[in-house]
Design an enzyme around this catalytic site. Structure first.
Site, PDB file in Angstrom:
ATOM      1  N   ARG A  91     -14.274  81.769 113.689  1.00 61.23           N
ATOM      2  CA  ARG A  91     -13.011  81.017 113.719  1.00 61.23           C
ATOM      3  C   ARG A  91     -13.256  79.548 114.028  1.00 61.23           C
ATOM      4  O   ARG A  91     -12.557  78.666 113.519  1.00 61.23           O
ATOM      5  CB  ARG A  91     -12.022  81.619 114.730  1.00 61.23           C
ATOM      6  CG  ARG A  91     -11.461  82.952 114.302  1.00 61.23           C
ATOM      7  CD  ARG A  91     -10.665  82.830 112.989  1.00 61.23           C
ATOM      8  NE  ARG A  91     -10.276  84.129 112.510  1.00 61.23           N
ATOM      9  CZ  ARG A  91     -10.816  84.739 111.457  1.00 61.23           C
ATOM     10  NH1 ARG A  91     -11.764  84.167 110.762  1.00 61.23           N
ATOM     11  NH2 ARG A  91     -10.407  85.921 111.071  1.00 61.23           N
ATOM     12  N   GLU A  94     -14.421  78.178 110.833  1.00 65.49           N
ATOM     13  CA  GLU A  94     -13.273  78.078 109.939  1.00 65.49           C
ATOM     14  C   GLU A  94     -12.430  76.842 110.271  1.00 65.49           C
ATOM     15  O   GLU A  94     -12.012  76.105 109.375  1.00 65.49           O
ATOM     16  CB  GLU A  94     -12.419  79.345 110.063  1.00 65.49           C
ATOM     17  CG  GLU A  94     -11.203  79.355 109.166  1.00 65.49           C
ATOM     18  CD  GLU A  94     -10.388  80.620 109.332  1.00 65.49           C
ATOM     19  OE1 GLU A  94      -9.984  81.182 108.312  1.00 65.49           O
ATOM     20  OE2 GLU A  94     -10.145  81.039 110.490  1.00 65.49           O
ATOM     21  N   SER A 117     -22.404  61.461 117.660  1.00 66.97           N
ATOM     22  CA  SER A 117     -23.652  62.042 118.132  1.00 66.97           C
ATOM     23  C   SER A 117     -23.416  63.446 118.677  1.00 66.97           C
ATOM     24  O   SER A 117     -22.424  63.705 119.351  1.00 66.97           O
ATOM     25  CB  SER A 117     -24.241  61.177 119.253  1.00 66.97           C
ATOM     26  OG  SER A 117     -25.393  61.798 119.792  1.00 66.97           O
TER      27      SER A 117
END
Length: 149
Positions: A91, A94, A117
């Site tokens: 998730r 995603e 960074s």
């Protein structure tokens, strides 16, 4: 001479000892005086610990010098493919797949040509109560690195 314990094996021993002793990651981080997410990642093998940090956590978890030695090694950073398919990790991937391009555009609009960074970097997690169900708040805090030509 015996080989040095692989970091993945040390991580497994840390996780088992933490669970069996009923300790939280937050308690371990507090004992070390280090940030929660960094401590958890280090104990899972993603960062090297100092000799003092490794000794302190091994004392608390009643783990031997082989684990302390392993915790001090430089890691090979990254995740194994099986971990990437875990629903929680997936998730997060995603969310970055959906919002990553928008975040990239907004970083460039706000800061110019460069990147955030992941070395000069902090990450934190918090729980925020909400009437519709508690919210997970994850904060990425990285130094902006501009491209220089």
């Amino acid at each position: 001479m015996t080989p040095i314990l692989p970091k993945a094996d040390a991580a497994d021993l840390v996780v088992a000892a933490r669970i069996r002793r009923g300790l939280t990651w937050a308690q371990l981080a507090e004992e070390l005086g280090a940030p929660l997410v960094w401590t958890t990642a280090a104990l899972l093998g993603q960062h090297p610990m100092t000799r003092d940090q490794a000794a302190a956590v091994c004392r608390l978890l009643e783990l031997d010098e082989a684990v302390a030695e392993s915790l001090q090694l430089q890691p090979s950073r990254g995740s194994d493919p099986a971990a990437m398919s875990d629903p929680t990790v997936y998730r997060l991937l995603e969310a970055l797949s959906v919002y990553g391009p928008a975040l990239k555009e907004l970083v460039h609009e706000e800061f110019g040509d460069g990147i955030m960074s992941a070395i000069n970097f902090k990450v934190d997690i918090a729980r925020r109560p909400d009437p519709d169900g508690d919210r997970v708040v994850i904060t990425f805090d990285g130094k902006f690195l501009d491209y220089r030509w």
